[in-house]
Design a protein around this motif. Structure first.
Motif, PDB file in Angstrom:
ATOM      1  N   PRO A  21      77.397  42.811  57.390  1.00  0.00           N
ATOM      2  CA  PRO A  21      77.257  41.368  57.641  1.00  0.00           C
ATOM      3  C   PRO A  21      77.925  40.821  58.899  1.00  0.00           C
ATOM      4  O   PRO A  21      77.432  39.856  59.464  1.00  0.00           O
ATOM      5  CB  PRO A  21      77.872  40.726  56.396  1.00  0.00           C
ATOM      6  N   THR A  22      79.056  41.375  59.322  1.00  0.00           N
ATOM      7  CA  THR A  22      79.764  40.731  60.440  1.00  0.00           C
ATOM      8  C   THR A  22      79.934  41.663  61.634  1.00  0.00           C
ATOM      9  O   THR A  22      79.881  42.884  61.499  1.00  0.00           O
ATOM     10  CB  THR A  22      81.180  40.265  60.024  1.00  0.00           C
ATOM     11  N   ARG A  23      80.158  41.005  62.772  1.00  0.00           N
ATOM     12  CA  ARG A  23      80.362  41.793  64.003  1.00  0.00           C
ATOM     13  C   ARG A  23      81.591  42.675  63.885  1.00  0.00           C
ATOM     14  O   ARG A  23      81.605  43.817  64.327  1.00  0.00           O
ATOM     15  CB  ARG A  23      80.611  40.870  65.187  1.00  0.00           C
ATOM     16  N   GLU A  24      82.672  42.087  63.326  1.00  0.00           N
ATOM     17  CA  GLU A  24      83.915  42.845  63.239  1.00  0.00           C
ATOM     18  C   GLU A  24      83.727  44.107  62.401  1.00  0.00           C
ATOM     19  O   GLU A  24      84.183  45.175  62.765  1.00  0.00           O
ATOM     20  CB  GLU A  24      85.043  41.982  62.647  1.00  0.00           C
ATOM     21  N   LEU A  25      83.021  43.937  61.287  1.00  0.00           N
ATOM     22  CA  LEU A  25      82.776  45.108  60.437  1.00  0.00           C
ATOM     23  C   LEU A  25      81.921  46.121  61.181  1.00  0.00           C
ATOM     24  O   LEU A  25      82.178  47.322  61.109  1.00  0.00           O
ATOM     25  CB  LEU A  25      82.036  44.667  59.181  1.00  0.00           C
ATOM     26  N   ALA A  26      80.914  45.608  61.888  1.00  0.00           N
ATOM     27  CA  ALA A  26      80.026  46.518  62.624  1.00  0.00           C
ATOM     28  C   ALA A  26      80.837  47.327  63.639  1.00  0.00           C
ATOM     29  O   ALA A  26      80.687  48.548  63.746  1.00  0.00           O
ATOM     30  CB  ALA A  26      78.918  45.725  63.324  1.00  0.00           C
ATOM     31  N   ILE A  27      81.717  46.657  64.343  1.00  0.00           N
ATOM     32  CA  ILE A  27      82.533  47.353  65.345  1.00  0.00           C
ATOM     33  C   ILE A  27      83.404  48.414  64.673  1.00  0.00           C
ATOM     34  O   ILE A  27      83.508  49.542  65.123  1.00  0.00           O
ATOM     35  CB  ILE A  27      83.408  46.342  66.131  1.00  0.00           C
TER      36      ILE A  27
ATOM     37  N   ILE B 280      75.165  47.157  67.248  1.00  0.00           N
ATOM     38  CA  ILE B 280      74.541  45.953  67.815  1.00  0.00           C
ATOM     39  C   ILE B 280      74.845  44.737  66.928  1.00  0.00           C
ATOM     40  O   ILE B 280      74.898  44.839  65.712  1.00  0.00           O
ATOM     41  CB  ILE B 280      72.999  46.100  68.004  1.00  0.00           C
ATOM     42  N   PHE B 281      75.096  43.608  67.576  1.00  0.00           N
ATOM     43  CA  PHE B 281      75.352  42.359  66.846  1.00  0.00           C
ATOM     44  C   PHE B 281      75.015  41.202  67.768  1.00  0.00           C
ATOM     45  O   PHE B 281      74.889  41.377  68.987  1.00  0.00           O
ATOM     46  CB  PHE B 281      76.817  42.278  66.400  1.00  0.00           C
ATOM     47  N   GLY B 282      74.887  40.030  67.179  1.00  0.00           N
ATOM     48  CA  GLY B 282      74.512  38.857  67.962  1.00  0.00           C
ATOM     49  C   GLY B 282      75.700  38.212  68.648  1.00  0.00           C
ATOM     50  O   GLY B 282      76.829  38.706  68.561  1.00  0.00           O
ATOM     51  N   GLY B 283      75.421  37.123  69.366  1.00  0.00           N
ATOM     52  CA  GLY B 283      76.497  36.377  70.020  1.00  0.00           C
ATOM     53  C   GLY B 283      76.882  36.935  71.377  1.00  0.00           C
ATOM     54  O   GLY B 283      77.777  36.411  72.038  1.00  0.00           O
ATOM     55  N   VAL B 284      76.231  38.018  71.778  1.00  0.00           N
ATOM     56  CA  VAL B 284      76.471  38.587  73.118  1.00  0.00           C
ATOM     57  C   VAL B 284      75.101  38.862  73.734  1.00  0.00           C
ATOM     58  O   VAL B 284      74.117  39.003  73.008  1.00  0.00           O
ATOM     59  CB  VAL B 284      77.286  39.911  73.036  1.00  0.00           C
TER      60      VAL B 284
ATOM     61  N   GLY C 182      70.776  39.681  61.975  1.00  0.00           N
ATOM     62  CA  GLY C 182      70.038  38.817  62.904  1.00  0.00           C
ATOM     63  C   GLY C 182      69.617  39.559  64.167  1.00  0.00           C
ATOM     64  O   GLY C 182      68.439  39.554  64.552  1.00  0.00           O
ATOM     65  N   ARG C 183      70.575  40.201  64.816  1.00  0.00           N
ATOM     66  CA  ARG C 183      70.253  40.886  66.068  1.00  0.00           C
ATOM     67  C   ARG C 183      69.297  42.056  65.837  1.00  0.00           C
ATOM     68  O   ARG C 183      68.421  42.333  66.661  1.00  0.00           O
ATOM     69  CB  ARG C 183      71.563  41.369  66.742  1.00  0.00           C
ATOM     70  N   LEU C 184      69.447  42.713  64.692  1.00  0.00           N
ATOM     71  CA  LEU C 184      68.552  43.837  64.391  1.00  0.00           C
ATOM     72  C   LEU C 184      67.108  43.348  64.329  1.00  0.00           C
ATOM     73  O   LEU C 184      66.217  43.896  64.989  1.00  0.00           O
ATOM     74  CB  LEU C 184      68.948  44.489  63.060  1.00  0.00           C
ATOM     75  N   LEU C 185      66.877  42.274  63.558  1.00  0.00           N
ATOM     76  CA  LEU C 185      65.507  41.771  63.414  1.00  0.00           C
ATOM     77  C   LEU C 185      64.964  41.287  64.749  1.00  0.00           C
ATOM     78  O   LEU C 185      63.803  41.499  65.091  1.00  0.00           O
ATOM     79  CB  LEU C 185      65.474  40.631  62.385  1.00  0.00           C
TER      80      LEU C 185
ATOM     81  N   GLY D  98      84.097  31.841  63.718  1.00  0.00           N
ATOM     82  CA  GLY D  98      82.746  31.905  64.268  1.00  0.00           C
ATOM     83  C   GLY D  98      82.493  31.073  65.519  1.00  0.00           C
ATOM     84  O   GLY D  98      81.528  31.326  66.240  1.00  0.00           O
ATOM     85  N   ASN D  99      83.340  30.075  65.808  1.00  0.00           N
ATOM     86  CA  ASN D  99      83.113  29.272  67.014  1.00  0.00           C
ATOM     87  C   ASN D  99      83.691  29.922  68.264  1.00  0.00           C
ATOM     88  O   ASN D  99      83.492  29.435  69.357  1.00  0.00           O
ATOM     89  CB  ASN D  99      83.775  27.900  66.872  1.00  0.00           C
ATOM     90  N   LYS D 100      84.445  30.988  68.072  1.00  0.00           N
ATOM     91  CA  LYS D 100      85.048  31.664  69.240  1.00  0.00           C
ATOM     92  C   LYS D 100      84.053  32.699  69.755  1.00  0.00           C
ATOM     93  O   LYS D 100      83.301  33.284  68.977  1.00  0.00           O
ATOM     94  CB  LYS D 100      86.323  32.391  68.808  1.00  0.00           C
ATOM     95  N   SER D 101      84.090  32.942  71.057  1.00  0.00           N
ATOM     96  CA  SER D 101      83.180  33.947  71.600  1.00  0.00           C
ATOM     97  C   SER D 101      83.608  35.316  71.081  1.00  0.00           C
ATOM     98  O   SER D 101      84.749  35.503  70.659  1.00  0.00           O
ATOM     99  CB  SER D 101      83.244  33.944  73.122  1.00  0.00           C
ATOM    100  N   GLN D 102      82.663  36.238  71.125  1.00  0.00           N
ATOM    101  CA  GLN D 102      82.959  37.597  70.659  1.00  0.00           C
ATOM    102  C   GLN D 102      84.164  38.161  71.410  1.00  0.00           C
ATOM    103  O   GLN D 102      85.041  38.788  70.831  1.00  0.00           O
ATOM    104  CB  GLN D 102      81.710  38.463  70.871  1.00  0.00           C
ATOM    105  N   ASN D 103      84.214  37.899  72.737  1.00  0.00           N
ATOM    106  CA  ASN D 103      85.328  38.430  73.531  1.00  0.00           C
ATOM    107  C   ASN D 103      86.653  37.836  73.093  1.00  0.00           C
ATOM    108  O   ASN D 103      87.649  38.545  72.995  1.00  0.00           O
ATOM    109  CB  ASN D 103      85.110  38.133  75.016  1.00  0.00           C
TER     110      ASN D 103
END
Ligand code: AMP
Length: 420
Positions: free
Chosen positions: A82-88, A108-112, A133-136, A276-281
């Motif tokens: 579900p989340t970018r952090e988990l994906a990483i 791969i994840f969204g927001g970038v 989201g990014r996968l689809l 979630g309002n902070k950028s991925q970086n």
């Protein structure tokens, strides 16, 4: 039991030795043999139990079995999380455990921007770790085909549901080959999740470790009753304790997280927020600063914190109690990981008392209350009134004490009995 008894191949055993893992965790011991037999798996395990390695190790092994395909031309494993952090983090696990193998993985994840992800896909990938989201999105753009996927992992299914991704999950599953091995992990198994599992898995073997209602016993849990307005002072007070070297603080809202960081700065405590309002970086930077010990306090919302994996996290502090009782278990599960002891403090104001009841009902026990902290709630029978010239009156049902800066203390007449 050691990892050799699980019949893992030498390149994986070597990588595990480098990681310093000596023994498989219960979920690994149970799940690895099932996955190596190509069976579907329904795993009920929360983060912190070692579930990532429980699926990553056998997947790496299965993909290394002959006939070996070194072309990296097709995606053979899809891990949906579900989340970018988990994906990483899952990506980092595949990198660590597969360091002596020739498999390629991509996260791969969204927001970038998608450019780098698309280039990596063109270069070839065996294992794809993705958020829905990014996968689809990349599938719709025809950068990704799932037609050769042999193993599908759905990670943290209950969180997918919480975050409103269930439709995306179903869409993704519909595009997978019918003939595949599926591994389904969830910390909790409410009926909706069970229903989803039934549509994805075929004759699965079930593995269940630490049911969500039995909070890891090694976590020392405490409740502190406090007025909402005093929570920031109580937090600063607690964080000044030298024995706290790394604390993750949870707030209900993103705005709340930012506010806590600001207030802590005013009190001389360095902290950063992730939400979630902070950028991925910015989120990665805050996480790294926390991991390296640059900052000792990380303030997070539930969604942002999901999957954060930090070794030696000594304390979790619930600045706000979660509205969903199970979230409490996820939160405190951030500490006391992989055998380490952990401490969880939870603040509870008047409006949160029902949430506390629900949590205690879920975990099946009362959480001990810390009394006598400097910011008792105004309904506790102790009322602090600041007087001019730094004098402070502490009214109790049985006495009135007046403190002055010289720490002289006297007790006034016992007030008339009063309903407090
Ligand atoms: P997970 O539940 O996958 O988030 O893993 C929780 C933590 O346990 C991570 O920090 C892993 O690196 C660690 N871990 C996983 N398996 C083992 C093991 N067999 N021995 C020691 N630590 C482990």
């Amino acid at each position: 039991m050691d990892f050799k008894e699980l019949h893992l191949i030498p390149p994986i055993l070597d990588a595990l030795a480098t990681e310093g893992y000596t023994q498989p965790t219960p979920v690994q011991e149970a799940a690895i043999p099932i996955i190596l037999k190509h069976k579907d798996l329904l795993g009920c395990a929360q983060t912190g139990t070692g579930k990532t390695a429980a699926f990553a190790l056998p997947i790496l092994q299965l993909l290394s079995e002959p006939p070996i395909d070194n072309s990296h031309k097709t995606i053979k494993t899809l891990v949906l999380t579900p989340t970018r952090e988990l994906a990483i983090q899952i990506g980092e696990s595949f990198a660590a455990y597969g360091k002596h193998l020739r498999l390629k993985h991509l996260v791969i994840f969204g927001g970038v921007p998608q450019g780098a992800q698309v280039r990596a896909l063109h270069a070839g990938v065996d294992i794809l770790v993705a958020t829905p989201g990014r996968l689809l999105d990349l599938m719709d753009q025809k950068y990704i085909s799932l037609k050769d996927v042999k193993i599908f992992v759905l990670d943290e299914a209950d969180r997918m549901l919480d975050m409103g991704f269930i439709h995306d999950v179903k869409k993704t599953v519909a595009r997978l080959p019918v003939k595949r091995q599926s591994l389904f992990f969830s910390a909790t198994m409410p009926p909706e999740i069970q229903k989803l599992a039934n549509t994805i898995l075929v004759n699965p073997e079930k593995v269940e470790v630490t049911p969500v209602s039995s909070t890891a016993d090694k976590i020392d849990q405490h409740i502190l009753f406090v007025d909402k307005k005093d929570k920031k002072k109580l937090l600063a007070f607690i964080l000044k304790d030298k024995s706290i070297d790394r604390a993750l603080v949870f707030t209900r809202t993103k705005h709340g997280a930012d506010k806590v960081v600001k207030d802590l700065y005013k009190d001389g405590v360095r902290a950063e927020a992730i939400h979630g309002n902070k950028s991925q970086n910015a989120r990665q930077r805050a996480l790294n600063n926390f991991k390296t010990g640059e900052i000792k306090v990380l303030v997070a919302t539930d969604i942002a914190a999901r999957g954060i994996d930090i070794d030696l996290l000594s304390h979790v502090i619930n600045f706000d109690l979660p509205e969903v009782a199970e979230t409490y278990v996820h939160r405190i599960g951030r500490t006391g990981r992989a055998g380490a002891d952990g401490i969880a403090f939870s603040f509870c104001d008047e409006e949160e008392k029902d949430d506390l009841k629900a949590i205690e009902k879920l975990i099946g026990k009362k959480i001990p209350v810390i009394e006598g902290h400097p910011f008792p709630p105004s309904d506790s029978g102790t009322v602090r009134i600041n007087l001019p010239k730094n004098k402070e009156v502490v009214k109790r049902p049985d006495a009135v004490s007046v403190k002055n800066p010289n720490k002289k203390k006297f007790y006034g007449n016992k007030p008339k009995p009063k309903k407090w």
